[in-house]
Design an enzyme around this catalytic site. Structure first.
Site, mmCIF file in Angstrom:
data_model
loop_
_atom_site.group_PDB
_atom_site.id
_atom_site.type_symbol
_atom_site.label_atom_id
_atom_site.label_comp_id
_atom_site.label_asym_id
_atom_site.label_seq_id
_atom_site.Cartn_x
_atom_site.Cartn_y
_atom_site.Cartn_z
ATOM 1 N N SER A 197 0.837 -1.206 0.000
ATOM 2 C CA SER A 197 0.000 0.000 0.000
ATOM 3 C C SER A 197 0.869 1.251 0.000
ATOM 4 O O SER A 197 2.048 1.222 0.366
ATOM 5 C CB SER A 197 -0.898 0.018 1.236
ATOM 6 N N GLN A 251 -6.957 -14.585 -7.462
ATOM 7 C CA GLN A 251 -5.930 -13.543 -7.439
ATOM 8 C C GLN A 251 -4.699 -13.928 -8.257
ATOM 9 O O GLN A 251 -4.115 -13.121 -8.943
ATOM 10 C CB GLN A 251 -5.528 -13.256 -5.990
HETATM 11 N N1 SAH Z 1 -0.834 -3.994 3.965
HETATM 12 C C1 SAH Z 1 -0.299 -4.792 2.884
HETATM 13 C C2 SAH Z 1 -1.356 -4.867 1.786
HETATM 14 C C3 SAH Z 1 -1.025 -5.804 0.687
HETATM 15 S S1 SAH Z 1 -2.252 -5.849 -0.624
HETATM 16 C C4 SAH Z 1 0.980 -4.138 2.380
HETATM 17 O O1 SAH Z 1 1.027 -2.913 2.400
HETATM 18 O O2 SAH Z 1 1.907 -4.830 1.957
HETATM 19 C C5 SAH Z 1 -3.469 -6.915 0.080
HETATM 20 C C6 SAH Z 1 -3.012 -8.294 0.449
HETATM 21 O O3 SAH Z 1 -4.180 -9.045 0.785
HETATM 22 C C7 SAH Z 1 -2.309 -9.066 -0.640
HETATM 23 O O4 SAH Z 1 -1.069 -9.478 -0.133
HETATM 24 C C8 SAH Z 1 -3.226 -10.265 -0.925
HETATM 25 O O5 SAH Z 1 -2.508 -11.440 -1.255
HETATM 26 C C9 SAH Z 1 -3.957 -10.394 0.402
HETATM 27 N N2 SAH Z 1 -5.249 -11.073 0.349
HETATM 28 C C10 SAH Z 1 -6.248 -10.952 -0.577
HETATM 29 N N3 SAH Z 1 -7.286 -11.782 -0.274
HETATM 30 C C11 SAH Z 1 -6.926 -12.436 0.874
HETATM 31 C C12 SAH Z 1 -7.574 -13.420 1.676
HETATM 32 N N4 SAH Z 1 -8.782 -13.924 1.359
HETATM 33 N N5 SAH Z 1 -6.928 -13.874 2.778
HETATM 34 C C13 SAH Z 1 -5.689 -13.400 3.102
HETATM 35 N N6 SAH Z 1 -5.030 -12.478 2.378
HETATM 36 C C14 SAH Z 1 -5.643 -11.988 1.279
#
Ligand code: SAH
Length: 219
Positions: free
Chosen positions: A55, A216
């Protein structure tokens, strides 16, 4: 584009996005260099593989500010969709000593790379058990580690995430982007007696969706 991590954090302070001194200190210690490879100090999300991004720094700052009253020493916290591990590490810094944050991430490769990132930045948080990353579907939360003082979700839920609300302690707070297409950060506060949940809408945002692993990313 900022030249250093300190310049980036200073700009978030100047723009009044970081307001709290503790949050400033935690973010300063958590250098983007250890968590990302591209355009490190730009205030924008960056690809980390598997169709997702780390993010933007201002979103990490907003999330920490929205949860700041709960991110105190001794707190129990869940970070759903922990991705790069950046925010999870900031949270760990705010809740020590005595606290515990669990990041839950559904892509095993990201779990592995986030543990490497965290080891570079703050190995002791992993060693002393303040921070743990679990592999799993974060839509279900992580009941075995709860209940939680604070839950953060780093990906957008299509609608009200009841399973996560259930895992809040009385007095706990959930911050989560909600919506399909257009999303808003929603804040859910569980009352002190645990019987009621107050909700209010905050910023309009654009996060990757909370989804099925296979949707994804396919190998
Ligand atoms: N705060 C993190 C956000 C990463 S983007 C950062 O700044 O690095 C969102 C993340 O959510 C991704 O890594 C994706 O793989 C994860 N994600 C999406 N759906 C998910 C689910 N059902 N369970 C666990 N993680 C999930």
């Amino acid at each position: 584009m900022h030249r250093t991590h300190a310049d980036l954090i200073q700009s978030l302070v100047r723009r009044n996005i970081i307001k709290d001194e503790r949050i400033k200190t935690a973010m300063l210690a958590t250098d983007r260099l250890d968590f990302s490879t591209d355009r490190l100090y730009e205030d924008a999300p960056q690809p980390i593989g598997y169709n997702v991004t780390i993010s933007a720094p201002h979103m990490h700052a907003y999330a920490l500010e929205m949860l700041r009253d709960k991110l105190i020493p001794g707190a129990r916290v869940l970070d759903v969709g922990s991705g790069s591990g950046y925010l999870t590490t900031c949270i760990a810094r705010l809740i020590q000593p005595g606290g515990k944050v669990i990041g839950i991430e559904h892509i095993p490769e990201l779990v592995e790379s986030s543990i490497k990132n965290i080891s570079k930045n703050a190995r002791s948080l992993l060693d002393d058990g303040t921070l743990e990353i679990a592999t799993g579907d974060g839509r279900l939360g992580h009941p075995q580690g709860g209940p939680y003082d604070a839950i953060h979700v780093g990906a957008a839920a299509p609608n009200r995430p009841n399973a996560l609300i259930e895992q809040l302690k009385p007095g706990g707070r959930l911050v989560v982007p909600v919506g399909v297409g257009s999303q808003r950060i929603m804040i859910y506060d569980k009352s002190a007696d645990g019987h009621e949940v107050h909700e209010h809408a905050s910023l309009g945002v654009s996060y990757v969706p909370l989804t099925d692993k296979a949707k994804q990313w396919r190998h």
